[in-house]
Design a protein around this motif. Structure first.
Motif, PDB file in Angstrom:
ATOM      1  N   VAL A   1       0.855  -1.187   0.000  1.00 21.76           N
ATOM      2  CA  VAL A   1       0.000   0.000   0.000  1.00 21.76           C
ATOM      3  C   VAL A   1       0.891   1.237   0.000  1.00 21.76           C
ATOM      4  O   VAL A   1       1.839   1.316   0.783  1.00 21.76           O
ATOM      5  CB  VAL A   1      -0.928  -0.018   1.245  1.00 21.76           C
ATOM      6  N   PRO A   2       0.632   2.226  -0.880  1.00 22.77           N
ATOM      7  CA  PRO A   2       1.491   3.408  -0.913  1.00 22.77           C
ATOM      8  C   PRO A   2       1.426   4.171   0.404  1.00 22.77           C
ATOM      9  O   PRO A   2       0.408   4.158   1.090  1.00 22.77           O
ATOM     10  CB  PRO A   2       0.916   4.235  -2.064  1.00 22.77           C
ATOM     11  N   SER A   3       2.514   4.850   0.750  1.00 24.87           N
ATOM     12  CA  SER A   3       2.524   5.555   2.029  1.00 24.87           C
ATOM     13  C   SER A   3       1.972   6.982   1.889  1.00 24.87           C
ATOM     14  O   SER A   3       1.764   7.663   2.866  1.00 24.87           O
ATOM     15  CB  SER A   3       3.935   5.585   2.593  1.00 24.87           C
ATOM     16  N   ARG A   4       1.789   7.433   0.658  1.00 20.32           N
ATOM     17  CA  ARG A   4       1.210   8.764   0.458  1.00 20.32           C
ATOM     18  C   ARG A   4       0.489   8.798  -0.886  1.00 20.32           C
ATOM     19  O   ARG A   4       0.818   8.043  -1.795  1.00 20.32           O
ATOM     20  CB  ARG A   4       2.292   9.839   0.476  1.00 20.32           C
ATOM     21  N   TYR A   5      -0.500   9.651  -0.979  1.00 18.90           N
ATOM     22  CA  TYR A   5      -1.130   9.837  -2.284  1.00 18.90           C
ATOM     23  C   TYR A   5      -1.737  11.227  -2.428  1.00 18.90           C
ATOM     24  O   TYR A   5      -2.010  11.896  -1.438  1.00 18.90           O
ATOM     25  CB  TYR A   5      -2.167   8.750  -2.600  1.00 18.90           C
ATOM     26  N   ILE A   6      -1.901  11.630  -3.707  1.00 23.24           N
ATOM     27  CA  ILE A   6      -2.459  12.956  -4.007  1.00 23.24           C
ATOM     28  C   ILE A   6      -3.814  12.747  -4.676  1.00 23.24           C
ATOM     29  O   ILE A   6      -3.930  11.969  -5.628  1.00 23.24           O
ATOM     30  CB  ILE A   6      -1.556  13.753  -4.971  1.00 23.24           C
ATOM     31  N   LYS A   7      -4.802  13.479  -4.165  1.00 18.19           N
ATOM     32  CA  LYS A   7      -6.136  13.398  -4.771  1.00 18.19           C
ATOM     33  C   LYS A   7      -6.310  14.644  -5.640  1.00 18.19           C
ATOM     34  O   LYS A   7      -6.719  15.693  -5.145  1.00 18.19           O
ATOM     35  CB  LYS A   7      -7.203  13.374  -3.682  1.00 18.19           C
ATOM     36  N   TYR A   8      -5.953  14.529  -6.925  1.00 14.32           N
ATOM     37  CA  TYR A   8      -6.063  15.689  -7.814  1.00 14.32           C
ATOM     38  C   TYR A   8      -7.528  16.042  -8.043  1.00 14.32           C
ATOM     39  O   TYR A   8      -8.402  15.173  -8.078  1.00 14.32           O
ATOM     40  CB  TYR A   8      -5.380  15.420  -9.157  1.00 14.32           C
ATOM     41  N   CYS A   9      -7.745  17.348  -8.233  1.00 10.13           N
ATOM     42  CA  CYS A   9      -9.099  17.879  -8.428  1.00 10.13           C
ATOM     43  C   CYS A   9      -9.769  17.238  -9.637  1.00 10.13           C
ATOM     44  O   CYS A   9      -9.146  17.054 -10.680  1.00 10.13           O
ATOM     45  CB  CYS A   9      -8.996  19.392  -8.633  1.00 10.13           C
ATOM     46  N   ARG A  10     -11.045  16.926  -9.490  1.00  9.48           N
ATOM     47  CA  ARG A  10     -11.826  16.395 -10.614  1.00  9.48           C
ATOM     48  C   ARG A  10     -13.130  17.185 -10.755  1.00  9.48           C
ATOM     49  O   ARG A  10     -14.091  16.684 -11.344  1.00  9.48           O
ATOM     50  CB  ARG A  10     -12.159  14.920 -10.374  1.00  9.48           C
ATOM     51  N   ALA A  11     -13.171  18.414 -10.179  1.00 14.22           N
ATOM     52  CA  ALA A  11     -14.439  19.125 -10.081  1.00 14.22           C
ATOM     53  C   ALA A  11     -15.128  19.299 -11.439  1.00 14.22           C
ATOM     54  O   ALA A  11     -16.310  18.984 -11.587  1.00 14.22           O
ATOM     55  CB  ALA A  11     -14.224  20.461  -9.400  1.00 14.22           C
ATOM     56  N   CYS A  12     -14.377  19.768 -12.454  1.00 12.33           N
ATOM     57  CA  CYS A  12     -15.031  20.039 -13.745  1.00 12.33           C
ATOM     58  C   CYS A  12     -15.409  18.736 -14.443  1.00 12.33           C
ATOM     59  O   CYS A  12     -16.309  18.698 -15.276  1.00 12.33           O
ATOM     60  CB  CYS A  12     -14.157  20.914 -14.637  1.00 12.33           C
ATOM     61  N   GLU A  13     -14.705  17.680 -14.090  1.00 14.61           N
ATOM     62  CA  GLU A  13     -14.989  16.372 -14.682  1.00 14.61           C
ATOM     63  C   GLU A  13     -16.268  15.782 -14.073  1.00 14.61           C
ATOM     64  O   GLU A  13     -17.179  15.354 -14.792  1.00 14.61           O
ATOM     65  CB  GLU A  13     -13.792  15.455 -14.406  1.00 14.61           C
ATOM     66  N   LEU A  14     -16.322  15.809 -12.742  1.00 16.96           N
ATOM     67  CA  LEU A  14     -17.454  15.167 -12.065  1.00 16.96           C
ATOM     68  C   LEU A  14     -18.741  15.970 -12.218  1.00 16.96           C
ATOM     69  O   LEU A  14     -19.839  15.425 -12.085  1.00 16.96           O
ATOM     70  CB  LEU A  14     -17.125  14.931 -10.584  1.00 16.96           C
ATOM     71  N   ALA A  15     -18.608  17.291 -12.526  1.00 10.25           N
ATOM     72  CA  ALA A  15     -19.808  18.122 -12.693  1.00 10.25           C
ATOM     73  C   ALA A  15     -20.487  17.885 -14.039  1.00 10.25           C
ATOM     74  O   ALA A  15     -21.641  18.276 -14.236  1.00 10.25           O
ATOM     75  CB  ALA A  15     -19.427  19.598 -12.579  1.00 10.25           C
ATOM     76  N   CYS A  16     -19.806  17.245 -14.966  1.00 11.14           N
ATOM     77  CA  CYS A  16     -20.352  17.096 -16.327  1.00 11.14           C
ATOM     78  C   CYS A  16     -21.606  16.214 -16.305  1.00 11.14           C
ATOM     79  O   CYS A  16     -21.580  15.103 -15.773  1.00 11.14           O
ATOM     80  CB  CYS A  16     -19.292  16.485 -17.248  1.00 11.14           C
TER      81      CYS A  16
END
Ligand code: B12
Length: 209
Positions: free
Chosen positions: A190-205
Protein backbone atom coordinates in the motif's frame (compact mmCIF):
# COMPACT_ATOMS: atom_id res chain seq x y z
CA UNK A 1 -13.39 1.34 -24.75
CA UNK A 2 -10.98 1.33 -27.65
CA UNK A 3 -10.57 3.10 -30.96
CA UNK A 4 -8.08 3.52 -33.78
CA UNK A 5 -6.57 6.70 -35.25
CA UNK A 6 -3.97 7.13 -37.96
CA UNK A 7 -0.59 8.54 -36.91
CA UNK A 8 -0.70 10.87 -39.93
CA UNK A 9 -3.93 12.49 -38.71
CA UNK A 10 -2.58 12.68 -35.14
CA UNK A 11 0.53 14.55 -36.32
CA UNK A 12 -1.80 17.19 -37.78
CA UNK A 13 -4.02 17.53 -34.68
CA UNK A 14 -4.25 20.80 -32.70
CA UNK A 15 -1.76 19.80 -29.96
CA UNK A 16 0.88 18.77 -32.51
CA UNK A 17 0.31 22.04 -34.35
CA UNK A 18 1.38 23.76 -31.12
CA UNK A 19 4.20 21.41 -30.07
CA UNK A 20 5.44 20.07 -33.41
CA UNK A 21 5.90 16.48 -34.55
CA UNK A 22 7.18 13.72 -32.28
CA UNK A 23 9.88 11.16 -32.97
CA UNK A 24 8.86 7.57 -32.25
CA UNK A 25 10.72 4.29 -32.61
CA UNK A 26 10.14 2.49 -35.93
CA UNK A 27 7.60 3.99 -38.35
CA UNK A 28 4.20 3.83 -36.65
CA UNK A 29 1.08 3.98 -38.81
CA UNK A 30 -1.79 3.58 -36.35
CA UNK A 31 -2.62 4.37 -32.74
CA UNK A 32 -4.92 2.22 -30.63
CA UNK A 33 -6.43 4.40 -27.91
CA UNK A 34 -7.82 2.75 -24.79
CA UNK A 35 -10.23 4.41 -22.37
CA UNK A 36 -10.95 3.02 -18.92
CA UNK A 37 -13.97 4.25 -16.96
CA UNK A 38 -13.09 6.09 -13.74
CA UNK A 39 -16.46 6.22 -12.04
CA UNK A 40 -16.91 8.65 -9.17
CA UNK A 41 -17.94 5.68 -7.02
CA UNK A 42 -14.32 4.46 -7.26
CA UNK A 43 -12.34 7.67 -6.54
CA UNK A 44 -9.22 5.79 -5.42
CA UNK A 45 -8.61 4.65 -9.02
CA UNK A 46 -7.43 8.22 -9.64
CA UNK A 47 -5.23 8.83 -6.58
CA UNK A 48 -1.55 9.42 -7.45
CA UNK A 49 0.95 7.53 -5.35
CA UNK A 50 4.26 9.02 -6.47
CA UNK A 51 6.32 7.10 -8.99
CA UNK A 52 3.78 4.31 -9.19
CA UNK A 53 1.10 6.54 -10.81
CA UNK A 54 -2.52 5.67 -10.05
CA UNK A 55 -4.27 2.32 -9.56
CA UNK A 56 -6.41 3.16 -12.62
CA UNK A 57 -3.32 3.85 -14.73
CA UNK A 58 -1.81 0.53 -13.68
CA UNK A 59 -5.06 -1.22 -14.61
CA UNK A 60 -5.24 0.35 -18.09
CA UNK A 61 -1.53 -0.37 -18.58
CA UNK A 62 -2.13 -4.03 -17.82
CA UNK A 63 -5.04 -4.09 -20.31
CA UNK A 64 -2.77 -2.47 -22.90
CA UNK A 65 -0.04 -5.05 -22.25
CA UNK A 66 -2.51 -7.93 -22.66
CA UNK A 67 -3.68 -6.41 -25.93
CA UNK A 68 -0.06 -6.01 -27.07
CA UNK A 69 0.59 -9.67 -26.29
CA UNK A 70 -2.53 -10.75 -28.22
CA UNK A 71 -1.59 -8.60 -31.23
CA UNK A 72 1.83 -10.23 -31.26
CA UNK A 73 0.65 -13.82 -30.86
CA UNK A 74 -2.44 -13.73 -33.07
CA UNK A 75 -1.56 -11.10 -35.67
CA UNK A 76 2.26 -11.11 -35.49
CA UNK A 77 2.06 -7.37 -35.03
CA UNK A 78 4.53 -5.53 -32.79
CA UNK A 79 2.62 -2.89 -30.88
CA UNK A 80 4.46 -0.40 -28.68
CA UNK A 81 2.98 0.85 -25.39
CA UNK A 82 3.53 4.58 -25.12
CA UNK A 83 4.64 6.26 -21.90
CA UNK A 84 2.04 8.43 -20.13
CA UNK A 85 4.04 11.68 -20.17
CA UNK A 86 4.45 13.58 -23.43
CA UNK A 87 8.01 14.60 -22.41
CA UNK A 88 8.91 10.92 -22.10
CA UNK A 89 7.68 10.04 -25.60
CA UNK A 90 3.94 9.77 -24.93
CA UNK A 91 1.32 11.24 -27.25
CA UNK A 92 -1.36 13.82 -26.68
CA UNK A 93 -3.95 11.33 -25.62
CA UNK A 94 -7.06 13.51 -25.89
CA UNK A 95 -6.29 14.44 -29.50
CA UNK A 96 -5.73 10.76 -30.27
CA UNK A 97 -8.97 9.77 -28.53
CA UNK A 98 -10.99 12.32 -30.54
CA UNK A 99 -9.50 11.06 -33.81
CA UNK A 100 -10.18 7.47 -32.74
CA UNK A 101 -13.88 8.34 -32.28
CA UNK A 102 -14.05 7.87 -28.51
CA UNK A 103 -15.60 11.30 -27.94
CA UNK A 104 -15.17 15.04 -28.37
CA UNK A 105 -13.27 17.77 -26.47
CA UNK A 106 -15.66 19.51 -24.11
CA UNK A 107 -15.74 23.02 -22.69
CA UNK A 108 -13.90 21.62 -19.64
CA UNK A 109 -11.04 20.71 -22.01
CA UNK A 110 -11.49 16.99 -21.32
CA UNK A 111 -12.53 14.30 -23.75
CA UNK A 112 -16.22 13.64 -23.25
CA UNK A 113 -17.41 10.21 -24.28
CA UNK A 114 -21.08 9.54 -25.09
CA UNK A 115 -20.96 6.53 -22.72
CA UNK A 116 -19.25 7.86 -19.56
CA UNK A 117 -18.86 11.62 -20.11
CA UNK A 118 -15.32 12.76 -19.18
CA UNK A 119 -14.97 10.07 -16.48
CA UNK A 120 -12.40 8.01 -18.39
CA UNK A 121 -8.60 7.76 -18.42
CA UNK A 122 -6.57 7.09 -21.54
CA UNK A 123 -3.49 5.20 -22.76
CA UNK A 124 -2.32 4.29 -26.26
CA UNK A 125 -0.38 1.74 -28.29
CA UNK A 126 1.45 2.48 -31.55
CA UNK A 127 1.35 -0.03 -34.40
CA UNK A 128 3.32 -0.19 -37.63
CA UNK A 129 0.24 -1.46 -39.52
CA UNK A 130 -2.29 0.70 -41.33
CA UNK A 131 -5.68 0.11 -39.68
CA UNK A 132 -8.94 1.82 -40.63
CA UNK A 133 -9.61 4.76 -38.25
CA UNK A 134 -12.73 4.46 -36.08
CA UNK A 135 -13.36 8.22 -35.80
CA UNK A 136 -13.91 11.06 -35.41
CA UNK A 137 -17.60 10.89 -34.49
CA UNK A 138 -20.35 13.46 -34.84
CA UNK A 139 -20.89 14.41 -31.19
CA UNK A 140 -21.36 17.85 -29.64
CA UNK A 141 -21.77 17.21 -25.91
CA UNK A 142 -21.62 20.84 -24.76
CA UNK A 143 -24.14 22.33 -27.22
CA UNK A 144 -26.86 24.02 -25.16
CA UNK A 145 -25.27 23.02 -21.83
CA UNK A 146 -25.21 25.65 -19.06
CA UNK A 147 -21.71 24.49 -18.12
CA UNK A 148 -21.85 23.15 -14.57
CA UNK A 149 -18.12 22.38 -15.13
CA UNK A 150 -17.41 26.10 -15.25
CA UNK A 151 -19.15 26.81 -11.94
CA UNK A 152 -17.62 23.80 -10.22
CA UNK A 153 -14.01 24.94 -10.68
CA UNK A 154 -12.45 26.03 -7.36
CA UNK A 155 -9.94 28.25 -9.26
CA UNK A 156 -12.50 29.78 -11.65
CA UNK A 157 -10.30 28.49 -14.47
CA UNK A 158 -13.07 29.17 -17.01
CA UNK A 159 -13.72 32.79 -16.09
CA UNK A 160 -12.27 34.13 -19.37
CA UNK A 161 -14.78 31.95 -21.25
CA UNK A 162 -12.37 29.10 -21.95
CA UNK A 163 -10.18 26.75 -19.88
CA UNK A 164 -7.03 28.27 -18.32
CA UNK A 165 -4.21 25.77 -17.89
CA UNK A 166 -2.40 28.22 -15.58
CA UNK A 167 -5.29 28.48 -13.14
CA UNK A 168 -5.92 24.72 -13.31
CA UNK A 169 -2.26 24.17 -12.51
CA UNK A 170 -2.65 26.32 -9.37
CA UNK A 171 -5.24 23.84 -8.13
CA UNK A 172 -2.95 20.91 -8.96
CA UNK A 173 -0.21 22.53 -6.84
CA UNK A 174 -2.65 22.92 -3.96
CA UNK A 175 -3.63 19.29 -4.28
CA UNK A 176 0.05 18.34 -4.11
CA UNK A 177 0.49 20.46 -0.97
CA UNK A 178 -2.38 18.44 0.51
CA UNK A 179 -0.74 15.07 -0.12
CA UNK A 180 -2.34 12.51 2.18
CA UNK A 181 0.21 10.64 4.29
CA UNK A 182 -0.99 7.15 5.08
CA UNK A 183 -0.28 5.99 8.65
CA UNK A 184 2.63 3.66 9.13
CA UNK A 185 2.04 0.01 9.75
CA UNK A 186 0.13 -0.53 6.50
CA UNK A 187 0.61 -3.55 4.28
CA UNK A 188 3.87 -3.52 2.26
CA UNK A 189 2.18 -2.90 -1.08
CA UNK A 190 0.00 0.00 0.00
CA UNK A 191 1.49 3.41 -0.91
CA UNK A 192 2.52 5.56 2.03
CA UNK A 193 1.21 8.76 0.46
CA UNK A 194 -1.13 9.84 -2.28
CA UNK A 195 -2.46 12.96 -4.01
CA UNK A 196 -6.14 13.40 -4.77
CA UNK A 197 -6.06 15.69 -7.81
CA UNK A 198 -9.10 17.88 -8.43
CA UNK A 199 -11.83 16.39 -10.61
CA UNK A 200 -14.44 19.12 -10.08
CA UNK A 201 -15.03 20.04 -13.75
CA UNK A 202 -14.99 16.37 -14.68
CA UNK A 203 -17.45 15.17 -12.07
CA UNK A 204 -19.81 18.12 -12.69
CA UNK A 205 -20.35 17.10 -16.33
CA UNK A 206 -23.96 15.96 -16.84
CA UNK A 207 -23.12 13.56 -19.71
CA UNK A 208 -23.43 10.08 -18.23
CA UNK A 209 -24.54 8.07 -21.21
C1 B12 B 1 -0.07 17.99 -18.76
C2 B12 B 1 -1.39 17.41 -18.33
C3 B12 B 1 -2.12 18.12 -17.40
C4 B12 B 1 -1.71 19.50 -16.91
C5 B12 B 1 -2.11 20.54 -17.93
C6 B12 B 1 -3.50 20.31 -18.50
C7 B12 B 1 -3.61 20.76 -19.97
N1 B12 B 1 -4.81 21.05 -20.39
O1 B12 B 1 -2.68 20.84 -20.70
C8 B12 B 1 -2.49 19.64 -15.57
C9 B12 B 1 -1.58 19.14 -14.47
C10 B12 B 1 -3.00 21.04 -15.21
C11 B12 B 1 -3.62 18.62 -15.82
C12 B12 B 1 -4.82 18.67 -15.17
C13 B12 B 1 -5.81 17.70 -15.33
N2 B12 B 1 -5.70 16.56 -16.02
CO1 B12 B 1 -4.28 16.16 -17.26
N3 B12 B 1 -2.96 15.63 -18.49
C14 B12 B 1 -1.88 16.18 -18.89
C15 B12 B 1 -1.19 15.32 -19.98
C16 B12 B 1 0.00 14.59 -19.35
C17 B12 B 1 -0.76 16.10 -21.23
C18 B12 B 1 -1.83 17.11 -21.71
C19 B12 B 1 -1.19 18.23 -22.52
O2 B12 B 1 -0.11 18.69 -22.24
N4 B12 B 1 -1.89 18.69 -23.55
C20 B12 B 1 -1.36 19.73 -24.41
C21 B12 B 1 -2.12 21.04 -24.24
C22 B12 B 1 -1.50 22.18 -25.01
O3 B12 B 1 -3.35 20.86 -24.82
P1 B12 B 1 -4.74 20.91 -24.06
O4 B12 B 1 -4.83 22.03 -23.11
O5 B12 B 1 -4.95 19.56 -23.52
O6 B12 B 1 -5.77 21.23 -25.25
C23 B12 B 1 -5.71 20.55 -26.49
C24 B12 B 1 -6.91 19.64 -26.72
O7 B12 B 1 -8.07 20.16 -26.14
C25 B12 B 1 -6.93 19.62 -28.27
N5 B12 B 1 -8.22 19.82 -28.94
C26 B12 B 1 -9.11 20.80 -28.75
N6 B12 B 1 -10.11 20.70 -29.63
C27 B12 B 1 -9.84 19.65 -30.42
C28 B12 B 1 -10.54 19.14 -31.51
C29 B12 B 1 -10.02 18.04 -32.20
C30 B12 B 1 -10.76 17.54 -33.39
C31 B12 B 1 -8.80 17.44 -31.76
C32 B12 B 1 -8.23 16.25 -32.46
C33 B12 B 1 -8.12 17.97 -30.63
C34 B12 B 1 -8.64 19.06 -30.01
O8 B12 B 1 -6.14 20.73 -28.71
C35 B12 B 1 -5.86 21.57 -27.61
C36 B12 B 1 -4.60 22.40 -27.87
O9 B12 B 1 -3.49 21.62 -28.09
C37 B12 B 1 -2.36 14.33 -20.37
C38 B12 B 1 -1.88 12.90 -20.75
C39 B12 B 1 -1.41 12.85 -22.18
N7 B12 B 1 -0.32 12.16 -22.40
O10 B12 B 1 -2.04 13.40 -23.07
C40 B12 B 1 -3.25 14.33 -19.12
C41 B12 B 1 -4.77 14.26 -19.28
C42 B12 B 1 -5.20 15.21 -20.37
N8 B12 B 1 -5.26 14.78 -17.99
C43 B12 B 1 -6.30 14.18 -17.57
C44 B12 B 1 -7.00 14.53 -16.38
C45 B12 B 1 -8.09 13.58 -15.92
C46 B12 B 1 -6.71 15.72 -15.67
C47 B12 B 1 -7.45 16.30 -14.46
C48 B12 B 1 -8.96 16.05 -14.35
C49 B12 B 1 -6.73 15.93 -13.16
C50 B12 B 1 -6.85 14.50 -12.73
N9 B12 B 1 -7.66 14.23 -11.70
O11 B12 B 1 -6.19 13.63 -13.33
C51 B12 B 1 -7.14 17.81 -14.65
C52 B12 B 1 -8.20 18.47 -15.57
C53 B12 B 1 -7.66 19.55 -16.49
C54 B12 B 1 -8.57 19.96 -17.65
N10 B12 B 1 -9.82 20.38 -17.39
O12 B12 B 1 -8.13 19.90 -18.80
C55 B12 B 1 -6.73 13.06 -18.50
C56 B12 B 1 -7.97 13.52 -19.30
C57 B12 B 1 -9.04 12.45 -19.44
C58 B12 B 1 -10.21 13.05 -20.20
N11 B12 B 1 -11.40 12.53 -19.94
O13 B12 B 1 -10.04 13.93 -21.01
C59 B12 B 1 -5.44 12.84 -19.38
C60 B12 B 1 -5.70 12.42 -20.81
C61 B12 B 1 -4.61 11.76 -18.66
C62 B12 B 1 -5.30 10.43 -18.40
N12 B12 B 1 -5.03 9.90 -17.23
O14 B12 B 1 -6.05 9.88 -19.16
N13 B12 B 1 -3.28 17.72 -16.78
Amino acid sequence: MAGIASVASLQKSPSYEIYGKSEWPRDPKSVIVLALIHDEAEPDLDWWDGKRGTPGNRRIESIANNLRQWLKEDLSSDAYLLPYDVEKGGIFLKDAAVLAGLGAIGMNNLIITPEFGPRVRLRALLLDVDLAPTGPIDFAPCAGCDMPCKWACPQEAFKSGSYSRTLCNEQMKRDEANTVIVEEGQEKDVPSRYIKYCRACELACPIRG
